[in-house]
Design a protein around this motif. Structure first.
Motif, PDB file in Angstrom:
ATOM      1  N   GLY A 176      -1.429  44.395  10.964  1.00 40.48           N
ATOM      2  CA  GLY A 176      -2.383  43.518  10.306  1.00 40.48           C
ATOM      3  C   GLY A 176      -2.314  42.589   9.110  1.00 40.48           C
ATOM      4  N   GLY A 177      -3.089  41.704   8.697  1.00 39.48           N
ATOM      5  CA  GLY A 177      -2.482  40.687   7.710  1.00 39.48           C
ATOM      6  C   GLY A 177      -2.691  41.565   6.091  1.00 39.48           C
ATOM      7  N   PRO A 178      -2.902  40.543   5.237  1.00 36.63           N
ATOM      8  CA  PRO A 178      -3.353  41.023   3.890  1.00 36.63           C
ATOM      9  C   PRO A 178      -4.552  41.825   3.767  1.00 36.63           C
ATOM     10  N   GLY A 179      -4.415  42.757   3.112  1.00 35.43           N
ATOM     11  CA  GLY A 179      -5.687  43.660   3.004  1.00 35.43           C
ATOM     12  C   GLY A 179      -6.205  44.342   4.256  1.00 35.43           C
ATOM     13  N   GLY A 180      -5.118  44.398   5.202  1.00 39.57           N
ATOM     14  CA  GLY A 180      -5.404  45.031   6.441  1.00 39.57           C
ATOM     15  C   GLY A 180      -6.057  44.421   7.570  1.00 39.57           C
ATOM     16  N   ARG A 181      -6.581  43.036   7.292  1.00 39.92           N
ATOM     17  CA  ARG A 181      -7.084  42.336   8.100  1.00 39.92           C
ATOM     18  C   ARG A 181      -6.388  42.009   9.283  1.00 39.92           C
ATOM     19  N   ARG A 182      -6.851  41.477  10.359  1.00 39.01           N
ATOM     20  CA  ARG A 182      -6.369  41.274  11.766  1.00 39.01           C
ATOM     21  C   ARG A 182      -5.970  40.079  11.959  1.00 39.01           C
ATOM     22  N   MET A 183      -4.549  39.773  12.335  1.00 37.23           N
ATOM     23  CA  MET A 183      -4.240  38.276  12.030  1.00 37.23           C
ATOM     24  C   MET A 183      -4.611  37.640  13.685  1.00 37.23           C
ATOM     25  N   ASN A 184      -5.178  36.654  13.720  1.00 29.33           N
ATOM     26  CA  ASN A 184      -5.750  35.843  14.894  1.00 29.33           C
ATOM     27  C   ASN A 184      -4.741  34.812  15.386  1.00 29.33           C
ATOM     28  N   THR A 185      -3.846  34.386  14.408  1.00 31.76           N
ATOM     29  CA  THR A 185      -3.049  33.049  14.761  1.00 31.76           C
ATOM     30  C   THR A 185      -1.814  33.237  14.153  1.00 31.76           C
ATOM     31  N   VAL A 186      -0.666  33.174  14.700  1.00 27.12           N
ATOM     32  CA  VAL A 186       0.690  32.789  14.165  1.00 27.12           C
ATOM     33  C   VAL A 186       1.196  31.716  14.602  1.00 27.12           C
ATOM     34  N   LEU A 187       1.542  30.651  13.803  1.00 30.12           N
ATOM     35  CA  LEU A 187       2.312  29.530  13.927  1.00 30.12           C
ATOM     36  C   LEU A 187       3.666  29.789  13.920  1.00 30.12           C
ATOM     37  N   VAL A 188       4.683  29.387  14.995  1.00 32.84           N
ATOM     38  CA  VAL A 188       6.054  29.609  14.952  1.00 32.84           C
ATOM     39  C   VAL A 188       6.562  28.320  15.222  1.00 32.84           C
ATOM     40  N   GLU A 189       7.365  27.635  14.269  1.00 26.68           N
ATOM     41  CA  GLU A 189       8.367  26.672  14.634  1.00 26.68           C
ATOM     42  C   GLU A 189       9.730  27.108  14.921  1.00 26.68           C
ATOM     43  N   ALA A 190       9.732  26.955  16.179  1.00 26.71           N
ATOM     44  CA  ALA A 190      11.200  27.652  16.753  1.00 26.71           C
ATOM     45  C   ALA A 190      12.151  26.723  17.512  1.00 26.71           C
ATOM     46  N   GLY A 191      13.314  27.165  17.343  1.00 24.68           N
ATOM     47  CA  GLY A 191      14.202  26.366  18.329  1.00 24.68           C
ATOM     48  C   GLY A 191      14.370  26.973  19.385  1.00 24.68           C
ATOM     49  N   PRO A 192      15.160  26.451  20.365  1.00 27.25           N
ATOM     50  CA  PRO A 192      15.282  27.046  21.946  1.00 27.25           C
ATOM     51  C   PRO A 192      15.229  28.427  22.254  1.00 27.25           C
ATOM     52  N   GLY A 193      15.912  29.137  21.442  1.00 23.65           N
ATOM     53  CA  GLY A 193      16.231  30.354  21.646  1.00 23.65           C
ATOM     54  C   GLY A 193      14.958  31.287  21.376  1.00 23.65           C
ATOM     55  N   LEU A 194      14.276  31.157  20.407  1.00 28.50           N
ATOM     56  CA  LEU A 194      13.012  31.855  19.983  1.00 28.50           C
ATOM     57  C   LEU A 194      11.902  31.408  20.720  1.00 28.50           C
ATOM     58  N   ALA A 195      11.870  30.061  21.069  1.00 27.75           N
ATOM     59  CA  ALA A 195      10.769  29.550  21.940  1.00 27.75           C
ATOM     60  C   ALA A 195      10.860  29.964  23.436  1.00 27.75           C
ATOM     61  N   SER A 196      11.894  30.279  23.909  1.00 28.21           N
ATOM     62  CA  SER A 196      12.066  30.582  25.105  1.00 28.21           C
ATOM     63  C   SER A 196      11.825  32.192  25.163  1.00 28.21           C
ATOM     64  N   ALA A 197      12.242  32.849  24.338  1.00 34.18           N
ATOM     65  CA  ALA A 197      12.138  34.325  24.307  1.00 34.18           C
ATOM     66  C   ALA A 197      10.704  34.695  24.051  1.00 34.18           C
ATOM     67  N   LEU A 198       9.825  33.804  23.315  1.00 32.00           N
ATOM     68  CA  LEU A 198       8.364  33.989  23.094  1.00 32.00           C
ATOM     69  C   LEU A 198       7.721  33.582  24.550  1.00 32.00           C
ATOM     70  N   LEU A 199       8.082  32.505  25.162  1.00 35.03           N
ATOM     71  CA  LEU A 199       7.444  32.140  26.212  1.00 35.03           C
ATOM     72  C   LEU A 199       7.846  33.275  27.549  1.00 35.03           C
ATOM     73  N   ALA A 200       8.903  33.760  27.493  1.00 31.73           N
ATOM     74  CA  ALA A 200       9.629  34.688  28.597  1.00 31.73           C
ATOM     75  C   ALA A 200       8.821  35.994  28.595  1.00 31.73           C
ATOM     76  N   GLN A 201       8.386  36.366  27.135  1.00 33.57           N
ATOM     77  CA  GLN A 201       7.647  37.819  27.074  1.00 33.57           C
ATOM     78  C   GLN A 201       6.011  37.350  27.012  1.00 33.57           C
ATOM     79  N   ASP A 202       5.774  36.103  27.467  1.00 38.91           N
ATOM     80  CA  ASP A 202       4.242  36.062  27.602  1.00 38.91           C
ATOM     81  C   ASP A 202       3.417  36.353  26.300  1.00 38.91           C
ATOM     82  N   LEU A 203       4.057  35.762  25.170  1.00 38.05           N
ATOM     83  CA  LEU A 203       3.684  35.792  23.650  1.00 38.05           C
ATOM     84  C   LEU A 203       3.156  34.422  23.328  1.00 38.05           C
ATOM     85  N   VAL A 204       3.045  33.655  24.235  1.00 36.73           N
ATOM     86  CA  VAL A 204       2.638  32.385  23.801  1.00 36.73           C
ATOM     87  C   VAL A 204       1.159  32.046  24.598  1.00 36.73           C
ATOM     88  N   ASP A 205       0.258  31.687  23.706  1.00 34.19           N
ATOM     89  CA  ASP A 205      -1.180  31.246  24.248  1.00 34.19           C
ATOM     90  C   ASP A 205      -1.300  29.884  24.349  1.00 34.19           C
TER      91      ASP A 205
END
Length: 82
Positions: free
Chosen positions: A1-30
């Motif tokens: 969760g986020g600050p104060g126990g709140r749920r996170m709805n959005t995470v913005l990731v500015e990624a290079g090829p390694g992290l971007a590809s890993a997130l896509l491969a793990q189906d973590l990109v909406d």
């Protein structure tokens, strides 16, 4: 969760090829946003490195997508799920 126990709805990731590809491969990109400039330079790394995807039948697709001009560049917005 986020600050104060709140749920996170959005995470913005500015990624290079390694992290971007890993997130896509793990189906973590909406939603994917990719800026493309009308310029080509040097011998840099690819935007994505997907070594396990060798055929178009295995390519990661998008349920919805569109392009937007941003100055001289283009912005691709792709949504993995409707």
């Amino acid at each position: 969760g986020g600050p104060g126990g709140r749920r996170m709805n959005t995470v913005l990731v500015e990624a290079g090829p390694g992290l971007a590809s890993a997130l896509l491969a793990q189906d973590l990109v909406d939603r994917l946003a990719v800026f493309i400039a009308a310029k080509v330079i040097g011998d840099g790394p690819p935007a994505f490195a997907m070594p396990g995807i060798l055929h178009m039948a295995d390519a990661i697709g998008f349920a919805e997508s569109h392009w937007e001009p941003v100055g001289e560049d283009m912005l691709f917005l792709g949504y993995r799920r409707p």
